[in-house]
Scaffold this motif. Structure first.
Motif, PDB file in Angstrom:
ATOM      1  N   LYS A 186       1.379  12.416   7.349  1.00 16.71           N
ATOM      2  CA  LYS A 186       2.031  11.403   6.527  1.00 16.71           C
ATOM      3  C   LYS A 186       1.183  10.137   6.563  1.00 16.71           C
ATOM      4  CE  LYS A 186       6.814  12.959   7.048  1.00 16.71           C
ATOM      5  NZ  LYS A 186       8.177  12.551   7.461  1.00 16.71           N
ATOM      6  N   LEU A 187       0.751   9.718   5.384  1.00 18.05           N
ATOM      7  CA  LEU A 187      -0.081   8.522   5.258  1.00 18.05           C
ATOM      8  C   LEU A 187       0.468   7.654   4.144  1.00 18.05           C
ATOM      9  CD1 LEU A 187      -3.715   9.959   5.548  1.00 18.05           C
ATOM     10  CD2 LEU A 187      -2.445   8.729   7.313  1.00 18.05           C
ATOM     11  N   GLY A 188       0.503   6.360   4.335  1.00 23.57           N
ATOM     12  CA  GLY A 188       0.901   5.401   3.310  1.00 23.57           C
ATOM     13  C   GLY A 188      -0.001   4.186   3.378  1.00 23.57           C
ATOM     14  N   GLY A 189      -0.479   3.734   2.211  1.00 23.80           N
ATOM     15  CA  GLY A 189      -1.378   2.582   2.232  1.00 23.80           C
ATOM     16  C   GLY A 189      -1.931   2.274   0.854  1.00 23.80           C
ATOM     17  N   ALA A 190      -3.023   1.512   0.815  1.00 25.21           N
ATOM     18  CA  ALA A 190      -3.636   1.057  -0.437  1.00 25.21           C
ATOM     19  C   ALA A 190      -5.141   1.011  -0.264  1.00 25.21           C
ATOM     20  CB  ALA A 190      -3.104  -0.319  -0.835  1.00 25.21           C
ATOM     21  N   GLN A 191      -5.839   1.129  -1.418  1.00 25.86           N
ATOM     22  CA  GLN A 191      -7.295   1.084  -1.436  1.00 25.86           C
ATOM     23  C   GLN A 191      -7.722   0.401  -2.723  1.00 25.86           C
ATOM     24  OE1 GLN A 191      -9.166   4.894  -1.433  1.00 25.86           O
ATOM     25  NE2 GLN A 191     -11.248   4.079  -1.241  1.00 25.86           N
ATOM     26  N   ALA A 192      -8.646  -0.561  -2.646  1.00 27.62           N
ATOM     27  CA  ALA A 192      -9.115  -1.323  -3.815  1.00 27.62           C
ATOM     28  C   ALA A 192     -10.608  -1.552  -3.694  1.00 27.62           C
ATOM     29  CB  ALA A 192      -8.378  -2.661  -3.932  1.00 27.62           C
ATOM     30  N   THR A 193     -11.263  -1.594  -4.887  1.00 27.15           N
ATOM     31  CA  THR A 193     -12.706  -1.821  -4.950  1.00 27.15           C
ATOM     32  C   THR A 193     -12.979  -2.877  -6.003  1.00 27.15           C
ATOM     33  OG1 THR A 193     -13.155   0.466  -4.308  1.00 27.15           O
ATOM     34  CG2 THR A 193     -14.956  -0.777  -5.326  1.00 27.15           C
ATOM     35  N   LEU A 194     -13.729  -3.895  -5.642  1.00 22.77           N
ATOM     36  CA  LEU A 194     -14.142  -4.963  -6.557  1.00 22.77           C
ATOM     37  C   LEU A 194     -15.643  -4.849  -6.768  1.00 22.77           C
ATOM     38  CD1 LEU A 194     -13.332  -7.496  -8.159  1.00 22.77           C
ATOM     39  CD2 LEU A 194     -13.888  -8.847  -6.108  1.00 22.77           C
ATOM     40  N   GLY A 195     -16.031  -4.582  -8.037  1.00 18.35           N
ATOM     41  CA  GLY A 195     -17.438  -4.383  -8.343  1.00 18.35           C
ATOM     42  C   GLY A 195     -17.963  -5.429  -9.305  1.00 18.35           C
ATOM     43  N   ILE A 196     -19.152  -5.925  -9.048  1.00 12.20           N
ATOM     44  CA  ILE A 196     -19.849  -6.896  -9.905  1.00 12.20           C
ATOM     45  C   ILE A 196     -21.177  -6.282 -10.301  1.00 12.20           C
ATOM     46  CG2 ILE A 196     -20.785  -9.230 -10.105  1.00 12.20           C
ATOM     47  CD1 ILE A 196     -18.838 -10.128  -7.990  1.00 12.20           C
ATOM     48  N   ASN A 197     -21.432  -6.258 -11.616  1.00 16.00           N
ATOM     49  CA  ASN A 197     -22.664  -5.665 -12.137  1.00 16.00           C
ATOM     50  C   ASN A 197     -23.284  -6.641 -13.124  1.00 16.00           C
ATOM     51  OD1 ASN A 197     -24.713  -3.926 -12.641  1.00 16.00           O
ATOM     52  ND2 ASN A 197     -23.503  -2.448 -13.815  1.00 16.00           N
TER      53      ASN A 197
END
Length: 577
Positions: A186-197
């Motif tokens: 059982k896993l609960g959470g969040a993941q985010a990626t901010l990319g600049i190009n």
């Protein structure tokens, strides 16, 4: 590079030449030319017998610039609001559509002059609004291409939040089952990626922006072209309405004259001093004049609705001509001055040059596909999860959590080393298209000159027609008066009166047509050259009371019969005929 239109010839002075009965209007001076630097001397035609001034012709890019910009100062800007007296004539909603008979029933005839017609056309005409929308579209496209100079920032969120549950069972080596082999996750959470190009090197960026900028200038030029054409169409439609009104007047006068002739012929026939043939001749001429009046009324209706279409008036209003048909003025510039002015102020030539520039920019963009692209990137990611995995009868504890933060910075290099010659072929295609557009510029240049010469010749011909037909009207009016006197004295026949009356009607129609065509040619020269150098004719001093024509016979309206009932029933021809 910005290039303004060339200055007008010195012959076009501040004050135009005047002719008797006209008032001069000053020529509006245009901005001086901004000559672009010439990369190479213009070619010289190898014709030694020509005058040296005729052997050297400057190239269009050296006169207007290789990428000429739109110059709205060469044209009076379009009106943006209606005059207070014309507020009720505002265009209906763009998507409005009548559904009942009452909504399209004409309830008002609105007299308009030429100035009011131009104001309504510039504010109401939907085609001009559509062209203005194309300008805004080209501007938005240019802004979209310019955005290639700026970095792109992307936010990608995964499992925000997310819940993951899994259950699995691992059998023992001997194949038996045990509670200890059962596991839970059982896993609960969040993941985010901010990319600049950010594109540091993009060989296609500059030519694509250049092409978009040229397309924007073309759109602005196209708006000026549409505005000129709209003013010309509105003026010509108004002149046609004036001609239709004049033809109705001529038809009514002809019917009145025919009624008088028929009345006199019947009176003389009843008195025994005329024959039945003269009565029939008068009836025949009356039928011809009634047909002329019927056709003129139909043409008047069509001309009114055509003008209403251009002005986009409300569905229940029909425009009428407030001003009578008369010559507007005299064109003062010479033919050569008109041609040079057309070369300087016609946006079609600037658009042809811009087409060449767009094709060259597209060729450079095609070659950029096989050149190196270099981007700098920065990707920042963060993730956090709570929970975990258990084995057997243990339970998952949500107090256990883990998180991870990472940041990556680097350069991306992309270089298409081989594409089978595709980029070179596409670049060659656009270069060939640029050469095609150069040929089209030459064709457009010749067309511009021909249009000016044709309008100038038509103006001279119509001016001569006004003179000849006016003399014809005067002479035939006097001939008709004398023919009636001779007929009343018994020394002439009804045939002479009928023929003279028909000649007068035809002469008046030709005179009205000459006036309308003259004004139309004058409006065309304004459109073709960009000049407004017209010596306005003094309007006639008309009294407040309409002069009497000497014929007070009313024109009775005739009911319109169905075609089947109005068809001529021919009697069988006599035997042997």
């Amino acid at each position: 590079m910005r290039a303004e239109p060339v200055a007008k010839p010195a012959a076009q002075a501040e004050v135009a030449q005047t002719t008797p009965g006209t008032t001069a209007i000053p020529i509006q001076a245009a901005p001086a030319a901004a000559q672009a630097p010439v990369a190479a001397p213009p070619p010289v035609n190898s014709f030694p017998n020509l005058d040296p001034q005729q052997q050297i012709l400057p190239l269009a890019p050296s006169v207007k610039g290789s990428r000429p910009k739109s110059n709205p100062k060469v044209l009076t800007p379009a009106a943006t609001r209606l005059d207070p007296a014309l507020q009720r004539l505002a265009a209906p909603a763009t998507l409005a559509l009548p559904t009942t008979v009452q909504q399209v029933m004409i309830r008002e005839l609105r007299p308009l002059d030429l100035r009011e017609v131009e104001n309504l056309a510039e504010v109401n005409n939907p085609n001009l609004k559509a062209i203005a929308s194309q300008v805004e579209q080209a501007k938005s496209n240019l802004r979209a291409q310019i955005s290639a100079w700026y970095p792109t920032i992307t936010l990608n969120a995964q499992n925000a939040p997310g819940l993951f549950q899994a259950e699995s069972y691992n059998a023992l080596p001997d194949g038996s089952f045990s509670q200890d082999g059962l596991s839970f996750t059982k896993l609960g959470g969040a993941q985010a990626t901010l990319g600049i190009n950010w594109a540091l090197i993009n060989p296609q960026r500059v030519p694509q922006i250049a092409a978009a900028r040229d397309e924007f200038e073309k759109a602005k030029n196209q708006y000026l072209i549409g505005l000129r054409e709209l003013r010309l169409q509105a003026a010509q439609a108004y002149f046609q309405l004036q001609l239709a009104d004049d033809r109705v007047r001529i038809g009514q006068e002809s019917v009145r004259a025919s009624l008088v002739s028929l009345r006199d012929a019947r009176a003389r026939f009843q008195a025994g001093v005329a024959t039945k043939l003269e009565v029939l001749e008068a009836e025949t001429q009356l039928a011809r004049d009634q047909q002329l009046l019927t056709n003129s009324i139909a043409d008047q209706t069509v001309a009114r609705r055509d003008l209403a279409r251009i002005l986009d008036l409300p569905q229940n209003i029909t425009p009428t001509a407030k001003e009578p048909l008369r010559a507007l003025g005299v064109w003062t510039p010479s033919l050569q001055e008109s041609i040079i002015a057309a070369y300087a102020f016609r946006e079609e030539l600037s658009n042809a040059i811009l087409d060449i520039s767009v094709s060259n920019s597209q060729a450079n963009a095609a070659l950029g596909a096989v050149q190196p692209f270099l981007n700098i990137f920065n990707n920042f990611s963060a993730e956090r999860f709570a929970g975990g995995a258990t084995l057997g009868t243990n339970t998952v504890s949500w107090s256990d959590y883990q998180y991870q933060i990472s940041n990556a910075v680097g350069l991306n290099l992309s270089w298409r080393l081989f594409d089978g010659g595709r980029a070179a072929a596409e670049s060659r295609q656009f270069k060939q298209r640029a050469q095609e557009n150069a040929f089209r510029f030459a064709d457009q240049r010749d067309t511009v000159r021909f249009e000016v010469e044709r309008s100038f010749a038509e103006l001279g011909k119509n001016n001569r027609d006004i003179q000849t037909t006016s003399r014809e009207v005067i002479s035939t009016r006097e001939s008709l008066r004398l023919a009636r006197l001779r007929f009343q004295a018994g020394v002439s026949t009804q045939r002479e009166v009928v023929d003279t009356q028909r000649d007068l009607t035809n002469a008046e129609v030709r005179y009205s047509q000459a006036l309308a065509q003259y004004n139309s040619s004058l409006a065309e020269l304004r459109r073709r050259t960009g000049l407004d150098t017209v010596a306005v004719c003094q309007p006639p001093n008309l009294g407040a009371v309409k002069p009497s024509t000497g014929i007070d016979v009313p024109v009775p309206p005739e009911p319109l019969q169905p075609a089947c009932q109005a068809t001529l029933r021919r009697a069988p021809a006599p035997a042997g005929s």
